[in-house]
Every structure is written in structure tokens, then in C-alpha cells.
Design a protein around this motif. Sequence first.
Motif, mmCIF file in Angstrom:
data_model
loop_
_atom_site.group_PDB
_atom_site.id
_atom_site.type_symbol
_atom_site.label_atom_id
_atom_site.label_comp_id
_atom_site.label_asym_id
_atom_site.label_seq_id
_atom_site.Cartn_x
_atom_site.Cartn_y
_atom_site.Cartn_z
ATOM 1 N N VAL A 225 0.833 -1.196 0.000
ATOM 2 C CA VAL A 225 0.000 0.000 0.000
ATOM 3 C C VAL A 225 0.873 1.255 0.000
ATOM 4 N N PHE A 226 1.951 1.241 0.781
ATOM 5 C CA PHE A 226 2.852 2.389 0.829
ATOM 6 C C PHE A 226 3.528 2.640 -0.520
ATOM 7 N N VAL A 227 3.805 1.580 -1.261
ATOM 8 C CA VAL A 227 4.401 1.755 -2.583
ATOM 9 C C VAL A 227 3.494 2.604 -3.466
ATOM 10 N N PHE A 228 2.199 2.314 -3.432
ATOM 11 C CA PHE A 228 1.267 3.076 -4.251
ATOM 12 C C PHE A 228 1.080 4.492 -3.709
ATOM 13 N N VAL A 229 1.157 4.656 -2.390
ATOM 14 C CA VAL A 229 1.059 6.001 -1.805
ATOM 15 C C VAL A 229 2.251 6.842 -2.238
ATOM 16 N N PHE A 230 3.459 6.264 -2.196
ATOM 17 C CA PHE A 230 4.651 6.988 -2.635
ATOM 18 C C PHE A 230 4.557 7.361 -4.117
ATOM 19 N N LEU B 163 2.335 10.436 -4.070
ATOM 20 C CA LEU B 163 2.890 11.655 -3.493
ATOM 21 C C LEU B 163 4.188 12.109 -4.159
ATOM 22 N N ILE B 164 5.044 11.146 -4.524
ATOM 23 C CA ILE B 164 6.365 11.495 -5.048
ATOM 24 C C ILE B 164 6.370 11.544 -6.568
ATOM 25 N N LEU B 165 5.800 10.516 -7.191
ATOM 26 C CA LEU B 165 5.813 10.436 -8.647
ATOM 27 C C LEU B 165 4.621 11.133 -9.287
ATOM 28 N N ARG B 166 3.733 11.670 -8.461
ATOM 29 C CA ARG B 166 2.559 12.399 -8.956
ATOM 30 C C ARG B 166 1.657 11.531 -9.822
ATOM 31 N N GLU B 167 1.619 10.228 -9.506
ATOM 32 C CA GLU B 167 0.723 9.350 -10.240
ATOM 33 C C GLU B 167 -0.691 9.516 -9.689
ATOM 34 N N ARG B 168 -1.636 9.740 -10.590
ATOM 35 C CA ARG B 168 -3.001 10.004 -10.154
ATOM 36 C C ARG B 168 -3.588 8.776 -9.456
ATOM 37 N N PRO B 169 -4.103 8.944 -8.234
ATOM 38 C CA PRO B 169 -4.640 7.780 -7.509
ATOM 39 C C PRO B 169 -5.925 7.273 -8.155
ATOM 40 N N THR B 170 -6.047 5.976 -8.222
ATOM 41 C CA THR B 170 -7.259 5.365 -8.753
ATOM 42 C C THR B 170 -8.266 5.168 -7.622
ATOM 43 N N ARG B 171 -9.491 4.859 -8.009
ATOM 44 C CA ARG B 171 -10.518 4.580 -6.998
ATOM 45 C C ARG B 171 -10.123 3.367 -6.163
ATOM 46 N N LEU C 88 10.594 -0.038 -4.321
ATOM 47 C CA LEU C 88 10.661 1.014 -5.327
ATOM 48 C C LEU C 88 12.041 1.105 -5.957
ATOM 49 N N VAL C 89 13.082 1.023 -5.151
ATOM 50 C CA VAL C 89 14.441 1.109 -5.688
ATOM 51 C C VAL C 89 14.772 -0.130 -6.509
ATOM 52 N N THR C 90 14.333 -1.301 -6.048
ATOM 53 C CA THR C 90 14.580 -2.524 -6.809
ATOM 54 C C THR C 90 13.879 -2.476 -8.159
#
Length: 335
Positions: free
Chosen positions: A141-146, A149-157, A209-211
Motif C-alpha cells: 500500500v505504501f508503494v502506491f502512496v509513494f 505523493l512522489i511520482l505524482r501518479e493520479r490515484p485510482t478509486r 521502489l528502488v529494486t
Amino acid sequence: MSPPPAATIEPSLGGLPLATPSMLRETQLRRQAFFAVVMAAICIGFSAPLVRLADAGPAAIGFWRLFFALGPAIVWAYAEHRARVRLARLTGATALRPSARQILLAMLAGVFFGADLIVFHKGLALTSTANALLLGNLAVVFVFVFGWLILRERPTRGLLIALVLALTGTFIIIGSSALGGGHAGSRAVSVAGDLLCVGAALAYAGYMLVTRAVRRAGRGDAVPLGGGMVSLVASATGAVVCLAWAVASGEVLVPQSLQGLLAVIGLGLIAHATGQGLATFALGRLPAGVISVVLLLQIVVGTALAALLFGEVPSLIVLAGGLLVVAGVTTARPN
């Protein structure tokens, strides 16, 4: 109009296409991959109980886990290197070496993984196995949150639903500890253990994320870094991080009994090398979402082993919160 070429005509029986040898082979490989990821989940599920059996410091346990996993990682990386060299000889090309950027990224991944082990092991010592495993799986879940917030990817429903479910489950689990539901004697201690496990999930999200970044060929990188080399560099770096922390904090470095020694060996060979290796094998045959969901089986395995070995039976409140966490993690994972 002339009939289509023979190569485009599929064999059929009663209007239904027959399975070709390639289709049968692909089905067999996918079945093998599914079996592999189930076994991977079982192997990784041994992690928390083995940590409890290891009589050394939290960071020291992380060091020994990665140290005993280095042997298989070296073999894996060497096999990749030999395959790359053979391919270069067949094609007449030059065998390309990893770039400095790729190696540095792999080392950064190892720093995150070492931090994950240190924090998770410290948290596990303060809270129940069920709490630790459930909260540790928040990493996805944190991967998608980052990414939001960081990559500015639009959150899905789906991501927003996942966040609500996972965070609700997290508050329920931590709230249970605050009310005295943890295995530790002090409520404050148990809550601290829960929060450390959430912190471990954050560190593991950084590792993921780094991997992901290092496995992709970026600008200036001639070839993607293989999984074996990533595993070797990250494991070696993580081992150094864990050892440095253990020495600086004055931990017990060496297991004090045969049981403790066997536990850290099991962590390295069963949970890390075999578990992660099987998951990596399956990743090439099955969708990442399927693998991620099946790997949630590790929570069941770890909690069941803790109940059998240490009498840690989770309460109904923790189970309810755990179901919400699992539902949130499952919703957040890609298909």
C-alpha cells in the motif's frame, strides 16, 4: 478467394481449437510457477517464528540472515553472468557490464532492506507475531502512496479504497494493543512494537521502489541488472548495514545456542534464499498481482506457527483488523 496459409489454420475438434504443444507447455509452466509461489509463501512464513527462536540482537539476526543467503545469491549472479557471456559469444557482441548507477541503486535497495530487517525484528520483539506480519504487509500500500505523493501518479478509486481498508485495519490492530491486546506486558511497549512494524513496512516499500528502478534499464544503462546481481549486491549491503548497527548498539552478535544458530541459518536458507528465489522464479511466469496475493499466505503460515510454538493466538479484534489490512493490500495490488 484462396484459403489462408496452412500455418494459420488451428487444429480443431467439433469447432473448438485443440491445445497445441506450445499451449500445453505454457500451461505446465504456469502450474509450476503457481506451485512455486505457494511454496515461497510457506518458506517466507517461517521468518517471524525463526526470528523469535534466534537468541541474538535484532540487527545481528538480520546480518546472519543475509550472510547465510549470500551463497545462493553468488551462485545465481554467476549463472546470470555466464549466460550473458554465452549470449555475447553467440551474437558476436560485447558482454556489457553493469553501470555504476545500477550498482549504487542496488546498494541503496540493500540499505532499505537492512533497515527493514532491523526495525521489523525490533518490533517483533515487542508485539505479537500476528500484529507484526499483518502490519508488515502494508508495504505494498505504501508503494502506491509513494507513487501518488512522489511520482505524482493520479490515484485510482481502487487505491483510495485500499487506503481506507488498510488504514482502518491498522488502527484497529494498534488500538487492540493500546487496550492491552498485545502479548507484551506493557500496552505502551506493544503499541511501540506495532509502530515499528509499520516503519518496517515503509522501509520495505523503499526497497521495492528502488529494486523496481534498478531492474529497469534507465538512461545511460546498456543492460538491465539481473535479479541475481541485484540480490547479491543488496544482500551484501544490507548485511553490512545490519552488522554496523548491531556493533554500534552493543547487541549480542553471535547466537548463544544451537537453536539460535539453526534459526539464523534457516532464516538465510529457507526464508530468504528459497522463499525469495521461488517468488522471483514465479514472477517470470505469473502476473505480479497473482503472486502478491498468494504471498499473503505467509501471514497464515507465520501466525499458525506462532500459535503452535509460542501459544500466540490472535484475538478476534486483531483478526477483524487483519482482514481489513489483507483486503486493503489485495485491492492495492495490480492485476
